[in-house]
Scaffold this active site. Sequence first.
Site, PDB file in Angstrom:
ATOM      1  N   PRO A   6       0.783  -1.225   0.000  1.00 44.75           N
ATOM      2  CA  PRO A   6       0.000   0.000   0.000  1.00 44.75           C
ATOM      3  C   PRO A   6       0.818   1.279   0.000  1.00 44.75           C
ATOM      4  CG  PRO A   6      -0.134  -1.101   2.125  1.00 44.75           C
ATOM      5  CD  PRO A   6       0.503  -2.062   1.176  1.00 44.75           C
ATOM      6  N   ASN A   7       0.323   2.225  -0.762  1.00 43.45           N
ATOM      7  CA  ASN A   7       0.863   3.588  -0.880  1.00 43.45           C
ATOM      8  C   ASN A   7       2.163   3.661  -1.673  1.00 43.45           C
ATOM      9  OD1 ASN A   7      -1.222   4.868   0.719  1.00 43.45           O
ATOM     10  ND2 ASN A   7      -0.316   3.858   2.480  1.00 43.45           N
ATOM     11  N   ARG A  14       5.048  10.817  -2.875  1.00 43.33           N
ATOM     12  CA  ARG A  14       4.765  10.603  -1.454  1.00 43.33           C
ATOM     13  C   ARG A  14       6.002  10.935  -0.605  1.00 43.33           C
ATOM     14  NH1 ARG A  14       4.578   4.609   1.320  1.00 43.33           N
ATOM     15  NH2 ARG A  14       3.901   5.300   3.371  1.00 43.33           N
ATOM     16  N   TYR A  19      11.056   9.010   0.901  1.00 45.03           N
ATOM     17  CA  TYR A  19      11.025   7.918  -0.081  1.00 45.03           C
ATOM     18  C   TYR A  19      11.669   8.256  -1.428  1.00 45.03           C
ATOM     19  CZ  TYR A  19       7.787   5.933   3.315  1.00 45.03           C
ATOM     20  OH  TYR A  19       7.227   5.438   4.460  1.00 45.03           O
ATOM     21  N   ASN A  70       8.082  -5.412  -0.522  1.00 48.11           N
ATOM     22  CA  ASN A  70       7.922  -4.276   0.388  1.00 48.11           C
ATOM     23  C   ASN A  70       6.431  -4.177   0.664  1.00 48.11           C
ATOM     24  OD1 ASN A  70       7.713  -1.898   1.770  1.00 48.11           O
ATOM     25  ND2 ASN A  70       8.999  -0.700   0.372  1.00 48.11           N
ATOM     26  N   ALA A  73       2.945  -0.581   5.068  1.00 48.33           N
ATOM     27  CA  ALA A  73       2.436  -0.602   6.441  1.00 48.33           C
ATOM     28  C   ALA A  73       1.919  -1.978   6.862  1.00 48.33           C
ATOM     29  CB  ALA A  73       1.337   0.445   6.598  1.00 48.33           C
ATOM     30  N   GLU A  94      12.527  -9.213   2.360  1.00 51.20           N
ATOM     31  CA  GLU A  94      11.754  -8.042   2.782  1.00 51.20           C
ATOM     32  C   GLU A  94      12.596  -6.790   2.558  1.00 51.20           C
ATOM     33  OE1 GLU A  94      10.504  -8.428   6.868  1.00 51.20           O
ATOM     34  OE2 GLU A  94      10.071  -6.280   7.054  1.00 51.20           O
ATOM     35  N   HIS A  96      12.630  -2.427   2.779  1.00 51.18           N
ATOM     36  CA  HIS A  96      12.032  -1.130   3.110  1.00 51.18           C
ATOM     37  C   HIS A  96      12.940  -0.026   2.612  1.00 51.18           C
ATOM     38  CE1 HIS A  96       8.949  -3.050   5.418  1.00 51.18           C
ATOM     39  NE2 HIS A  96       9.896  -3.816   5.957  1.00 51.18           N
ATOM     40  N   ARG A 103      12.674   5.416  12.633  1.00 50.91           N
ATOM     41  CA  ARG A 103      11.373   6.093  12.585  1.00 50.91           C
ATOM     42  C   ARG A 103      10.510   5.702  13.791  1.00 50.91           C
ATOM     43  NH1 ARG A 103       9.032   5.414   6.745  1.00 50.91           N
ATOM     44  NH2 ARG A 103       7.697   7.115   7.501  1.00 50.91           N
TER      45      ARG A 103
END
Length: 136
Positions: A6-7, A14, A19, A70, A73, A94, A96, A103
């Site tokens: 998502p996103n 964004r 990012y 990725n 969330a 995985e 990111h 964060r």
Amino acid sequence: MIINGPNLNLLGRRQPEIYGEDTFEDFMLHLKGKFVDSDIELEYFQSNHEGELLDKLHEIGYDYDGIVLNAGAYTHTSVALADAIAAIETPVIEVHISNVHKREAFRHHSYLSPHCEGVIVGFGLRGYELAVQYFV
Ligand code: DQA
């Protein structure tokens, strides 16, 4: 197969300070160029829907050589994605883009990591390239 959750369709627009300014479509062209001389085939799938991500993992998770995921969330919330990664045979890395450990605390935990071959965080889009490199 590279899968974004998502996103991540909003990359380039964004929060570019986190990012970056590249769209993933542009990055895919760059990535395909990098691996043009190897005999791997790179595919890309993105969805904002947890169920669609599950369906894609089930669909390819017994045939493909590697998955770079990725999950955005959902990384921090989805037991269902964790179960899917545990169920399938194709190894998952995985990724990111941001260093999630720098964060908010809720980003420090991943339901997915225990079932992944490895985890790459904080290297921007380069992380996807490092992950693909592992499978070559
Ligand atoms: C992300 C980190 C997640 O915490 C966040 O929800 C994302 C992107 C990353 O690539 O840095 O959507 O997975």
